[in-house]
Design a protein around this motif. Structure first.
Motif, PDB file in Angstrom:
ATOM      1  N   ALA A  44       0.814  -1.217   0.000  1.00 38.95           N
ATOM      2  CA  ALA A  44       0.000   0.000   0.000  1.00 38.95           C
ATOM      3  C   ALA A  44       0.846   1.265   0.000  1.00 38.95           C
ATOM      4  O   ALA A  44       0.489   2.269  -0.624  1.00 38.95           O
ATOM      5  N   LEU A  45       1.959   1.237   0.714  1.00 41.12           N
ATOM      6  CA  LEU A  45       2.804   2.420   0.812  1.00 41.12           C
ATOM      7  C   LEU A  45       3.356   2.821  -0.554  1.00 41.12           C
ATOM      8  O   LEU A  45       3.648   3.994  -0.799  1.00 41.12           O
ATOM      9  N   TYR A  46       3.497   1.847  -1.459  1.00 45.21           N
ATOM     10  CA  TYR A  46       4.062   2.099  -2.784  1.00 45.21           C
ATOM     11  C   TYR A  46       2.989   2.211  -3.860  1.00 45.21           C
ATOM     12  O   TYR A  46       3.304   2.368  -5.042  1.00 45.21           O
ATOM     13  N   SER A  47       1.724   2.128  -3.438  1.00 37.98           N
ATOM     14  CA  SER A  47       0.626   2.180  -4.387  1.00 37.98           C
ATOM     15  C   SER A  47      -0.219   3.443  -4.265  1.00 37.98           C
ATOM     16  O   SER A  47      -0.911   3.809  -5.211  1.00 37.98           O
ATOM     17  N   ASP A  64      11.246  -0.087  -3.021  1.00 37.14           N
ATOM     18  CA  ASP A  64      12.664  -0.123  -2.653  1.00 37.14           C
ATOM     19  C   ASP A  64      13.496  -0.897  -3.665  1.00 37.14           C
ATOM     20  O   ASP A  64      14.651  -0.560  -3.927  1.00 37.14           O
ATOM     21  N   LEU A  65      12.907  -1.937  -4.234  1.00 41.94           N
ATOM     22  CA  LEU A  65      13.665  -2.739  -5.200  1.00 41.94           C
ATOM     23  C   LEU A  65      13.805  -2.034  -6.545  1.00 41.94           C
ATOM     24  O   LEU A  65      14.706  -2.376  -7.318  1.00 41.94           O
ATOM     25  N   ILE A  66      12.954  -1.069  -6.853  1.00 44.07           N
ATOM     26  CA  ILE A  66      13.202  -0.222  -8.032  1.00 44.07           C
ATOM     27  C   ILE A  66      14.503   0.538  -7.827  1.00 44.07           C
ATOM     28  O   ILE A  66      15.344   0.627  -8.735  1.00 44.07           O
ATOM     29  N   THR A  67      14.675   1.088  -6.642  1.00 40.20           N
ATOM     30  CA  THR A  67      15.934   1.783  -6.323  1.00 40.20           C
ATOM     31  C   THR A  67      17.110   0.829  -6.446  1.00 40.20           C
ATOM     32  O   THR A  67      18.129   1.146  -7.076  1.00 40.20           O
ATOM     33  N   PHE A  68      16.965  -0.373  -5.867  1.00 45.07           N
ATOM     34  CA  PHE A  68      18.052  -1.346  -5.913  1.00 45.07           C
ATOM     35  C   PHE A  68      18.384  -1.732  -7.350  1.00 45.07           C
ATOM     36  O   PHE A  68      19.555  -1.715  -7.756  1.00 45.07           O
ATOM     37  N   HIS A  69      17.383  -2.085  -8.150  1.00 46.08           N
ATOM     38  CA  HIS A  69      17.634  -2.531  -9.519  1.00 46.08           C
ATOM     39  C   HIS A  69      18.231  -1.411 -10.370  1.00 46.08           C
ATOM     40  O   HIS A  69      19.083  -1.670 -11.224  1.00 46.08           O
ATOM     41  N   THR A  70      17.766  -0.188 -10.154  1.00 47.28           N
ATOM     42  CA  THR A  70      18.287   0.935 -10.939  1.00 47.28           C
ATOM     43  C   THR A  70      19.759   1.168 -10.640  1.00 47.28           C
ATOM     44  O   THR A  70      20.582   1.303 -11.550  1.00 47.28           O
ATOM     45  N   ALA A  96      17.514   6.542   2.183  1.00 53.00           N
ATOM     46  CA  ALA A  96      16.496   7.582   1.981  1.00 53.00           C
ATOM     47  C   ALA A  96      15.540   7.108   0.902  1.00 53.00           C
ATOM     48  O   ALA A  96      15.954   6.424  -0.042  1.00 53.00           O
ATOM     49  N   PRO A  97      14.245   7.455   1.021  1.00 54.08           N
ATOM     50  CA  PRO A  97      13.295   7.049  -0.017  1.00 54.08           C
ATOM     51  C   PRO A  97      13.605   7.740  -1.349  1.00 54.08           C
ATOM     52  O   PRO A  97      14.188   8.827  -1.390  1.00 54.08           O
ATOM     53  N   VAL A  98      13.185   7.101  -2.432  1.00 52.15           N
ATOM     54  CA  VAL A  98      13.299   7.673  -3.772  1.00 52.15           C
ATOM     55  C   VAL A  98      11.891   7.934  -4.292  1.00 52.15           C
ATOM     56  O   VAL A  98      11.009   7.065  -4.186  1.00 52.15           O
ATOM     57  N   TYR A  99      11.699   9.129  -4.844  1.00 48.91           N
ATOM     58  CA  TYR A  99      10.390   9.534  -5.342  1.00 48.91           C
ATOM     59  C   TYR A  99      10.459   9.783  -6.844  1.00 48.91           C
ATOM     60  O   TYR A  99      11.539  10.085  -7.390  1.00 48.91           O
TER      61      TYR A  99
END
Length: 341
Positions: A44-47, A64-70, A96-99
């Motif tokens: 939910a936090l990412y949706s 978080d895994l979008i950040t990791f994969h990127t 830190a979060p990525v937006y």
């Protein structure tokens, strides 16, 4: 003289080297949409921006895994283009979060090298840092890869880094403002909070996903990962394309929603191993083991340490009688996530 990048070989790494990776990547809502199309991710936090704001964040961050994969994808041309295998991870922290709108770059420092006994390859350890456009570190982790040698030159003096077995709970970074005091369990999809999980508990996530060739190659290209073994069937003697390990990680993490819907944010990667190769046609299932629980200083926010296992077999099966990973096990990942207390 060729102008193309043939990638680094084992001889091209020296402890202390700092590698500045191309190409900067601005993250948009498109990455999120494709991620949720490729994986059954439902956190939910990412949706929902509104759900994230109720939890004290300015908007919904990207997974978080979008950040990791990127960040990982940035490193491939310089670290693992000529890799035989990506062997493991350790000492990873999301800082830190990525937006959407953030631009990510990456650098890596070589912290270890060791030639293999066959003299044809060696293991390289790197510590990679991802940063946003403001120079804020968003992710840092160590990984080690087996890389082919170019020739028959002498072996370097081995340097094997000492890495922590686990990121201490006190070193976990909780994003500024995050609070779960007004957490909406109905919208999140499950009512389980930290106190409902016990150390040693095994959670079978039940569902499975059969890996398709086109999907894993699309995902790998999405992160600008250029490793040859994921695209070129001539790279392996068996003529198969190796499924990108990050694809398996994201599948397993998304499947873990069933039973761990409230483990919202990954904040640390303690360790991980791609136990066996994954190929198109394999059906990936997942199960988790609760390894530890901890409090944080943030209101209503706890931490749960989980072993996430991707497998072609049964829940709870990890190793055989010989102590080696069972042949069905694809991934063994140890991580911390934030969860309502």
């Amino acid at each position: 003289m060729t102008k193309t990048n043939a990638g680094r070989f084992f001889e091209d790494y020296a402890v202390g080297d700092v590698i500045h990776h191309a190409v900067p990547r601005t993250i948009s809502g498109g990455e999120r949409a494709l991620y949720h199309a490729l994986y059954p991710a439902r956190g939910a936090l990412y949706s929902s921006d509104e759900f994230a704001r109720a939890c004290g964040l300015p908007a919904s961050p990207v997974d978080d895994l979008i950040t990791f994969h990127t960040v990982f994808g940035k490193t491939v041309p310089d670290v693992s283009l000529n890799a035989v295998a990506n062997l493991g991870y350790a000492d990873g922290r999301w800082l830190a979060p990525v937006y959407p709108g953030d631009t990510l770059t990456a650098t890596s420092q070589v912290i270890g090298v060791k030639q293999n006994s066959n003299g044809k390859s060696g293991v390289v350890w790197v510590r990679t840092t991802g940063r946003n456009q403001r120079g804020i570190d968003v992710l840092r982790y160590v990984r080690w890869v087996m890389v082919r040698k170019r020739g028959d030159g002498p072996a370097p003096e081995p340097v094997i880094p000492v890495l922590p077995a686990v990121v201490a709970a006190g070193d976990l970074v909780v994003p500024d403002g995050l609070t779960f005091t007004n957490y909406d369990f109905a919208q999140a999809g499950e009512r389980h909070r930290l106190i409902n999980y016990g150390v040693g508990e095994i959670i079978d996530h039940v569902d499975g996903v059969t890996v398709e060739e086109a999907e894993h190659m699309l995902a790998t290209r999405l992160w600008q990962n250029t490793a040859k073994v994921h695209f070129d069937a001539t790279q392996r003697a068996d003529g198969k394309r190796l499924i990108y390990g990050g694809h398996v990680i994201s599948l397993a993490r998304a499947l873990s929603f069933n039973g761990l819907a409230n483990a919202q944010m990954i904040v640390a990667l303690n360790g991980g191993a791609h136990a066996n190769p994954c190929f198109a046609g394999d059906t990936v299932r997942a199960w988790s083991e609760v390894l530890d629980v901890a409090e944080t200083a943030a209101h209503g926010v706890g931490a749960i340490r989980l072993r996430l296992v991707a497998t072609k077999g049964s829940a709870g099966v990890l190793r055989g009688d010989d102590g080696k990973y069972h042949a069905d096990v694809l991934l063994d990942l140890d991580y911390w996530a934030l969860i309502p207390t």
